[in-house]
Design an enzyme around this catalytic site. Structure first.
Site, PDB file in Angstrom:
ATOM      1  N   GLU A 206       0.871  -1.167   0.000  1.00 50.52           N
ATOM      2  CA  GLU A 206       0.000   0.000   0.000  1.00 50.52           C
ATOM      3  C   GLU A 206       0.913   1.223   0.000  1.00 50.52           C
ATOM      4  OE1 GLU A 206      -2.449   2.635   3.189  1.00 50.52           O
ATOM      5  OE2 GLU A 206      -2.760   0.458   3.336  1.00 50.52           O
TER       6      GLU A 206
ATOM      7  N   ARG B  46       1.184  10.315   0.538  1.00 50.80           N
ATOM      8  CA  ARG B  46       1.571  11.321   1.526  1.00 50.80           C
ATOM      9  C   ARG B  46       2.821  12.085   1.123  1.00 50.80           C
ATOM     10  NH1 ARG B  46       1.073   7.493   6.923  1.00 50.80           N
ATOM     11  NH2 ARG B  46      -0.907   6.509   6.350  1.00 50.80           N
TER      12      ARG B  46
ATOM     13  N   LYS C  78     -11.199  -1.905   5.474  1.00 49.55           N
ATOM     14  CA  LYS C  78     -10.000  -1.586   6.238  1.00 49.55           C
ATOM     15  C   LYS C  78     -10.430  -1.229   7.657  1.00 49.55           C
ATOM     16  CE  LYS C  78      -6.230   1.830   6.318  1.00 49.55           C
ATOM     17  NZ  LYS C  78      -5.522   2.858   5.540  1.00 49.55           N
TER      18      LYS C  78
END
Length: 225
Positions: free
Chosen positions: A50, A54, A138
């Protein structure tokens, strides 16, 4: 109530994530680090990542991994907008996840054919995700929300729907078994395998050892279920 149809994640991606058992969460600061960290993870048996959105180089890093290490199941994390969904789909990502449950983002993912797992931590989150056709969710933040005890109790009313979860947030090699032993968990997510400082320091051997350690733990637990 009839079982909710799975619309948000393709069957082949569900299988890849489940087979992987763990998704390495990455924060990459320089494009040159992308391919080496992917290869280090793969060498240790971790085949799913993943890549969080950011840092400014995340998109270019993902493209580099996609081109050079096609064996990796490539996902994006911290996907918060429709535009990010569009970009992830255009790049050819295998899946995307978000920390929360935004119906507009989920709908965009479905529109663009991008497998998607929204973040949940309450029954209301789960029901919002269910309404959008999501059954792989999630669980975030996992540890500070009560870990497996909270998840098991929260999901009890929905167990007949066969929901599966990817816990992330405080999950590490010391508590991973608590999650992996549960039939609710399809894979765990973890940033400890290839922490940002390890990537910045180009400590590829350490990352491979971390990947080997969690891969062996997953195999041991699954072989003994």
């Amino acid at each position: 109530m009839q079982p909710i149809a799975q619309k948000a994640m393709a069957p082949d991606i569900i299988k890849k994530v489940n087979d992987a058992g763990v998704i390495a969460v990455l924060v990459i600061d320089e494009v040159k680090q992308a391919v080496p960290v992917a290869k280090a993870l793969l060498a240790g048996g971790v085949s799913a990542i993943e890549l969080t959105l950011r840092t400014p180089v995340a998109w270019d890093a993902a493209k580099a991994i996609k081109d050079a290490v096609p064996e990796i199941t490539l996902g994006f994390g911290t996907v918060l907008t429709v535009e990010q969904v569009r970009n992830a789909a255009k790049l050819g990502a295998d899946f995307a996840v978000a920390p929360g449950c935004n119906p507009r983002v989920i709908a965009a993912a479905q529109e663009h054919g991008l497998s998607f797992a929204p973040g949940v931590v309450t029954p209301s989150d789960i029901e919002m995700a269910l309404e959008q056709g999501c059954r792989i969710l999630k669980y975030f933040p996992a540890e500070t929300s009560g870990g497996m005890k909270h998840l098991s109790n929260m999901v009890a009313p929905y167990n007949y729907l066969n929901l599966k979860f990817i816990p992330l947030g405080g999950v590490n090699v010391n508590n991973a078994a608590d999650y992996l032993k549960s039939p609710l968990i399809t894979a765990i997510g973890g940033s400890w395998i290839a922490k940002q400082d390890l990537i910045q320091g180009e400590q590829w051997d350490t990352i491979t050892r971390n990947a080997e350690e969690i891969s062996q733990l997953i195999k041991h637990i699954r072989d003994n279920k």
